[in-house]
Design an enzyme around this catalytic site. Structure first.
Site, PDB file in Angstrom:
ATOM      1  N   HIS A 196       0.848  -1.113  -0.072  1.00  0.00           N
ATOM      2  CA  HIS A 196       0.093   0.021   0.094  1.00  0.00           C
ATOM      3  C   HIS A 196       0.893   1.242   0.039  1.00  0.00           C
ATOM      4  O   HIS A 196       1.909   1.200   0.716  1.00  0.00           O
ATOM      5  CB  HIS A 196      -0.908  -0.063   1.185  1.00  0.00           C
ATOM      6  CG  HIS A 196      -2.190  -1.027   1.354  1.00  0.00           C
ATOM      7  ND1 HIS A 196      -3.204  -0.964   1.964  1.00  0.00           N
ATOM      8  CD2 HIS A 196      -2.333  -1.848   0.268  1.00  0.00           C
ATOM      9  CE1 HIS A 196      -3.891  -1.661   1.732  1.00  0.00           C
ATOM     10  NE2 HIS A 196      -3.531  -2.369   0.461  1.00  0.00           N
ATOM     11  N   TYR A 241      -8.935   5.132   8.292  1.00  0.00           N
ATOM     12  CA  TYR A 241      -9.079   5.331   9.624  1.00  0.00           C
ATOM     13  C   TYR A 241     -10.224   6.570   9.793  1.00  0.00           C
ATOM     14  O   TYR A 241      -9.860   7.529   9.327  1.00  0.00           O
ATOM     15  CB  TYR A 241      -7.600   5.771  10.118  1.00  0.00           C
ATOM     16  CG  TYR A 241      -6.632   4.692  10.363  1.00  0.00           C
ATOM     17  CD1 TYR A 241      -5.962   4.359   9.250  1.00  0.00           C
ATOM     18  CD2 TYR A 241      -6.201   4.293  11.546  1.00  0.00           C
ATOM     19  CE1 TYR A 241      -4.842   3.431   9.445  1.00  0.00           C
ATOM     20  CE2 TYR A 241      -5.305   3.247  11.893  1.00  0.00           C
ATOM     21  CZ  TYR A 241      -4.504   2.859  10.589  1.00  0.00           C
ATOM     22  OH  TYR A 241      -3.730   1.722  10.594  1.00  0.00           O
ATOM     23  N   PRO A 280      -3.334  -0.698  19.458  1.00  0.00           N
ATOM     24  CA  PRO A 280      -3.111  -1.088  18.011  1.00  0.00           C
ATOM     25  C   PRO A 280      -3.199   0.061  16.918  1.00  0.00           C
ATOM     26  O   PRO A 280      -2.637  -0.423  15.830  1.00  0.00           O
ATOM     27  CB  PRO A 280      -4.314  -2.253  17.831  1.00  0.00           C
ATOM     28  CG  PRO A 280      -5.274  -1.741  18.865  1.00  0.00           C
ATOM     29  CD  PRO A 280      -4.469  -1.332  19.833  1.00  0.00           C
ATOM     30  N   LYS A 293       1.618  -0.909  15.249  1.00  0.00           N
ATOM     31  CA  LYS A 293       3.205  -0.989  15.561  1.00  0.00           C
ATOM     32  C   LYS A 293       3.544  -2.458  16.362  1.00  0.00           C
ATOM     33  O   LYS A 293       4.787  -2.549  16.314  1.00  0.00           O
ATOM     34  CB  LYS A 293       3.501   0.244  16.540  1.00  0.00           C
ATOM     35  CG  LYS A 293       3.508   1.572  15.770  1.00  0.00           C
ATOM     36  CD  LYS A 293       4.505   1.493  14.595  1.00  0.00           C
ATOM     37  CE  LYS A 293       4.616   2.675  13.457  1.00  0.00           C
ATOM     38  NZ  LYS A 293       5.050   2.143  12.351  1.00  0.00           N
ATOM     39  N   TYR A 327       4.389   6.290  10.476  1.00  0.00           N
ATOM     40  CA  TYR A 327       3.471   4.825  10.251  1.00  0.00           C
ATOM     41  C   TYR A 327       4.260   3.976   9.118  1.00  0.00           C
ATOM     42  O   TYR A 327       4.343   2.868   9.414  1.00  0.00           O
ATOM     43  CB  TYR A 327       2.076   5.414   9.406  1.00  0.00           C
ATOM     44  CG  TYR A 327       1.136   4.478   9.158  1.00  0.00           C
ATOM     45  CD1 TYR A 327       1.267   3.486   8.401  1.00  0.00           C
ATOM     46  CD2 TYR A 327       0.134   4.471   9.971  1.00  0.00           C
ATOM     47  CE1 TYR A 327       0.283   2.441   8.202  1.00  0.00           C
ATOM     48  CE2 TYR A 327      -1.066   3.579   9.882  1.00  0.00           C
ATOM     49  CZ  TYR A 327      -0.764   2.306   9.040  1.00  0.00           C
ATOM     50  OH  TYR A 327      -1.646   1.290   8.892  1.00  0.00           O
TER      51      TYR A 327
HETATM   52  P1  FAD Z   1       3.280 -12.921  21.338  1.00  0.00           P
HETATM   53  O1  FAD Z   1       2.725 -12.940  19.798  1.00  0.00           O
HETATM   54  O2  FAD Z   1       2.049 -12.368  22.405  1.00  0.00           O
HETATM   55  O3  FAD Z   1       4.035 -14.233  21.661  1.00  0.00           O
HETATM   56  C1  FAD Z   1       4.456 -14.783  22.932  1.00  0.00           C
HETATM   57  C2  FAD Z   1       4.339 -16.095  23.038  1.00  0.00           C
HETATM   58  O4  FAD Z   1       5.007 -16.340  24.078  1.00  0.00           O
HETATM   59  C3  FAD Z   1       2.921 -16.777  22.676  1.00  0.00           C
HETATM   60  O5  FAD Z   1       2.963 -17.502  21.738  1.00  0.00           O
HETATM   61  C4  FAD Z   1       2.537 -17.379  24.240  1.00  0.00           C
HETATM   62  O6  FAD Z   1       1.713 -18.352  24.051  1.00  0.00           O
HETATM   63  C5  FAD Z   1       4.003 -17.537  24.592  1.00  0.00           C
HETATM   64  N1  FAD Z   1       4.161 -17.625  26.155  1.00  0.00           N
HETATM   65  C6  FAD Z   1       3.359 -16.987  26.943  1.00  0.00           C
HETATM   66  N2  FAD Z   1       3.671 -17.335  28.234  1.00  0.00           N
HETATM   67  C7  FAD Z   1       4.492 -18.833  28.006  1.00  0.00           C
HETATM   68  C8  FAD Z   1       5.423 -19.135  28.898  1.00  0.00           C
HETATM   69  N3  FAD Z   1       5.120 -19.368  30.231  1.00  0.00           N
HETATM   70  N4  FAD Z   1       6.297 -20.157  28.361  1.00  0.00           N
HETATM   71  C9  FAD Z   1       6.506 -20.362  27.176  1.00  0.00           C
HETATM   72  N5  FAD Z   1       5.846 -19.427  26.237  1.00  0.00           N
HETATM   73  C10 FAD Z   1       4.826 -18.692  26.695  1.00  0.00           C
HETATM   74  N6  FAD Z   1      -0.879  -5.647  16.687  1.00  0.00           N
HETATM   75  C11 FAD Z   1      -1.113  -4.870  15.608  1.00  0.00           C
HETATM   76  O7  FAD Z   1      -0.204  -4.041  15.216  1.00  0.00           O
HETATM   77  N7  FAD Z   1      -2.257  -4.719  15.116  1.00  0.00           N
HETATM   78  C12 FAD Z   1      -3.452  -5.693  15.553  1.00  0.00           C
HETATM   79  O8  FAD Z   1      -4.379  -5.485  15.203  1.00  0.00           O
HETATM   80  C13 FAD Z   1      -3.228  -6.445  16.801  1.00  0.00           C
HETATM   81  N8  FAD Z   1      -3.992  -7.247  17.372  1.00  0.00           N
HETATM   82  C14 FAD Z   1      -3.617  -7.865  18.539  1.00  0.00           C
HETATM   83  C15 FAD Z   1      -4.908  -8.627  18.949  1.00  0.00           C
HETATM   84  C16 FAD Z   1      -4.529  -9.375  20.311  1.00  0.00           C
HETATM   85  C17 FAD Z   1      -5.429 -10.190  21.037  1.00  0.00           C
HETATM   86  C18 FAD Z   1      -3.152  -9.093  21.017  1.00  0.00           C
HETATM   87  C19 FAD Z   1      -2.825  -9.767  22.142  1.00  0.00           C
HETATM   88  C20 FAD Z   1      -2.218  -8.372  20.101  1.00  0.00           C
HETATM   89  C21 FAD Z   1      -2.532  -7.680  18.955  1.00  0.00           C
HETATM   90  N9  FAD Z   1      -1.632  -7.024  18.336  1.00  0.00           N
HETATM   91  C22 FAD Z   1      -1.765  -6.339  17.173  1.00  0.00           C
HETATM   92  C23 FAD Z   1       0.068  -6.866  18.679  1.00  0.00           C
HETATM   93  C24 FAD Z   1       0.788  -7.877  17.960  1.00  0.00           C
HETATM   94  O9  FAD Z   1       0.197  -9.067  17.842  1.00  0.00           O
HETATM   95  C25 FAD Z   1       2.026  -8.283  19.001  1.00  0.00           C
HETATM   96  O10 FAD Z   1       2.671  -7.022  19.249  1.00  0.00           O
HETATM   97  C26 FAD Z   1       2.953  -9.240  18.560  1.00  0.00           C
HETATM   98  O11 FAD Z   1       2.212 -10.492  18.825  1.00  0.00           O
HETATM   99  C27 FAD Z   1       3.930  -9.379  19.571  1.00  0.00           C
HETATM  100  O12 FAD Z   1       4.858 -10.574  19.320  1.00  0.00           O
HETATM  101  P2  FAD Z   1       5.653 -11.165  20.392  1.00  0.00           P
HETATM  102  O13 FAD Z   1       6.237 -12.574  19.802  1.00  0.00           O
HETATM  103  O14 FAD Z   1       6.207 -10.388  21.204  1.00  0.00           O
HETATM  104  O15 FAD Z   1       4.294 -11.691  21.473  1.00  0.00           O
HETATM  105  C1  DHB Z   2      -4.909  -3.465  11.714  1.00  0.00           C
HETATM  106  C2  DHB Z   2      -4.489  -3.169  12.981  1.00  0.00           C
HETATM  107  C3  DHB Z   2      -4.123  -1.798  13.310  1.00  0.00           C
HETATM  108  O1  DHB Z   2      -4.199  -1.536  14.540  1.00  0.00           O
HETATM  109  C4  DHB Z   2      -3.952  -0.766  12.468  1.00  0.00           C
HETATM  110  O2  DHB Z   2      -3.666   0.186  12.682  1.00  0.00           O
HETATM  111  C5  DHB Z   2      -4.286  -1.309  11.070  1.00  0.00           C
HETATM  112  C6  DHB Z   2      -4.461  -2.616  10.644  1.00  0.00           C
HETATM  113  C7  DHB Z   2      -5.193  -4.614  11.135  1.00  0.00           C
HETATM  114  O3  DHB Z   2      -5.416  -5.692  11.930  1.00  0.00           O
HETATM  115  O4  DHB Z   2      -5.240  -5.094  10.001  1.00  0.00           O
END
Ligand code: FAD
Ligand code: DHB
Length: 385
Positions: free
Chosen positions: A72, A195, A288, A292, A378
């Site tokens: 995009h 948005y 969200p 980021k 962004y």
């Molecule tokens: P995570 O993806 O949370 O991975 C952490 C892992 O550690 C998980 O698999 C978990 O099961 C594991 N874990 C936890 N505890 C333990 C333990 N005790 N022992 C071993 N493993 C463990 N970001 C956006 O930009 N847009 C979005 O729309 C968006 N939607 C989201 C919706 C939800 C419900 C959540 C929670 C987050 C969302 N985010 C979004 C944020 C984004 O998904 C996260 O920033 C990203 O997943 C970060 O990656 P990570 O690997 O640091 O953490």
């Molecule tokens: C999505 C989530 C966001 O927070 C955003 O700013 C843009 C896109 C998404 O889940 O697609």
């Protein structure tokens, strides 16, 4: 069992760190509480910054992304019955890509570089202040295990145990609203994300593919997703996103997933204690708006992998010693940007706030200085900023 880096968590941060370390000649083992299928199917982020795409491409994870992802040029901002396009390419020369976190996760699993132990329990960190830390856990067969390492990487998200192993200062902001998010089997009604500021509350039209749309509505904290019928969701999305405005139409379709997402900002500093290093959501959470979370996790592990390769292969601790400060510079920039986008676009019910928001939106869409600031943040700053 012994390895060089014990990684806790097989989300995008943990799996990508393992992949990057393997490319640098450093061994790791990843421990994950959930099953492989569960981790791969969690619906979360959907937008990758240019620097995340460049990094994934550079390390051999970009083929499907470039074939199936959608590049995009910018976003639309909708407010006061007007739609404005911000063109990031014109403003900053950078783009963003629509490619779901589920797909990034699948590509990391398909690469097969990470040695992951799924469905473990009782993960605990030990002796993190020594240079021989270890992790204990119970494996999927119920046997107690000990994993000895030189370094522990805490990539276990906001509820994992690693965060507690780092004595730290916490910064937090809880927002007085949540997002009701849906996935729908319908072609997106827009070519780029919309948005929307609306007096009823924020709305976002995003997407996952040419046939799957992802949309969000601002709702009060504590909202039960079941209290919103599919019909009511589509009606409210149409109102807030500007259905009928200049002939634009929102096409509804079957909703396949509905959930409520609370919003908060959280930063823990430092991101290291002794031989434990935190990365991704284990160290910080952003609301969200502005997408980021996943990009920050990718930036953290890029820095961390370079630091650990230098430390463990060449005995050079300089990058590891600088890791927390280096990572936090970007973390705070993204924390500010996510807070700024969130507070600019969500209604609080206060008429003074509403006027400030509309003034800010007008500035961002009419001044090239305002537009460039939003676009630069962004589309993302280069990793290492
Ligand atoms: P995570 O993806 O949370 O991975 C952490 C892992 O550690 C998980 O698999 C978990 O099961 C594991 N874990 C936890 N505890 C333990 C333990 N005790 N022992 C071993 N493993 C463990 N970001 C956006 O930009 N847009 C979005 O729309 C968006 N939607 C989201 C919706 C939800 C419900 C959540 C929670 C987050 C969302 N985010 C979004 C944020 C984004 O998904 C996260 O920033 C990203 O997943 C970060 O990656 P990570 O690997 O640091 O953490
Ligand atoms: C999505 C989530 C966001 O927070 C955003 O700013 C843009 C896109 C998404 O889940 O697609």
């Amino acid at each position: 069992m012994r390895t060089q880096v014990a990684i806790i968590g097989a989300g995008p941060a943990g799996l990508l760190l393992s992949h990057l370390l393997a490319r640098g000649g450093v061994e790791s083992v990843v421990l994950e509480t959930r099953s492989q299928d569960y981790v791969a199917s969690r619906i979360r982020a959907g937008i990758l910054e240019q620097s995340s795409v460049d990094l994934l491409t550079e390390v051999g994870l970009g083929d499907r992304l470039r074939a199936e992802g959608d590049e995009h040029r910018g976003i639309y901002l909708n407010f006061a019955g007007e739609r404005h396009h911000l063109d990031f390419v014109d403003l900053t020369g950078r783009t963003v890509w629509v490619y779901g976190q589920t797909e990034v996760q699948k590509d990391l699993v398909a690469a097969g570089t990470a040695d992951v132990r799924y469905e473990v329990t009782d993960v605990a960190l030990h002796d993190v202040e020594t240079d021989r830390p270890y992790v204990t856990y119970i494996d999927s067969a119920g046997a107690t295990q000990r994993l000895d390492a030189e370094v522990i990487a805490g990539c276990d998200g906001s509820f994992g145990p690693s965060r507690q192993a780092v004595p730290a200062e916490h910064f937090e902001r809880v927002y007085p609203y949540s997002w009701l998010g849906i996935l729908a089997d319908v072609a997106p009604s827009t070519d780029e994300l919309i948005y929307a500021w609306h007096q009823n509350g924020f709305a976002l039209h995003s997407m996952r593919s040419p046939t799957v749309s992802r949309l969000y509505l601002q709702v009060p904290n504590g909202t039960d997703p079941a209290s919103w019928s599919d019909e009511r969701i589509w009606e409210e999305l149409a109102t807030r996103l500007g259905h009928g405005q200049d002939g634009w139409k929102l096409n509804p379709g079957p909703i396949t997933d509905k959930s409520v997402l609370p919003m908060r900002s959280y930063v823990q500093t430092p991101m290291r204690h002794g031989r434990v290093f935190l990365a991704g959501d284990a160290a910080h959470i952003v609301p969200p708006t502005g997408a980021k979370g996943l990009n920050l996790a990718i930036a953290d592990v890029t820095l961390l992998s370079q630091a650990l390769v230098a430390m463990l292969r060449s005995g050079d601790p300089a990058l590891a010693d600088a890791y927390s400060d280096d990572a936090l510079r970007r973390v705070w920039r993204c924390t500010h940007f996510s807070w700024w986008m969130t507070t600019m676009l969500h209604t609080s019910g206060d008429p003074f706030d509403a006027q400030l928001q509309l003034s800010q939106l007008r500035w961002v869409t009419t001044s090239s200085a305002g537009a460039t600031g939003l676009a630069e943040n962004y589309a993302g700053l280069p990793i290492g900023f």
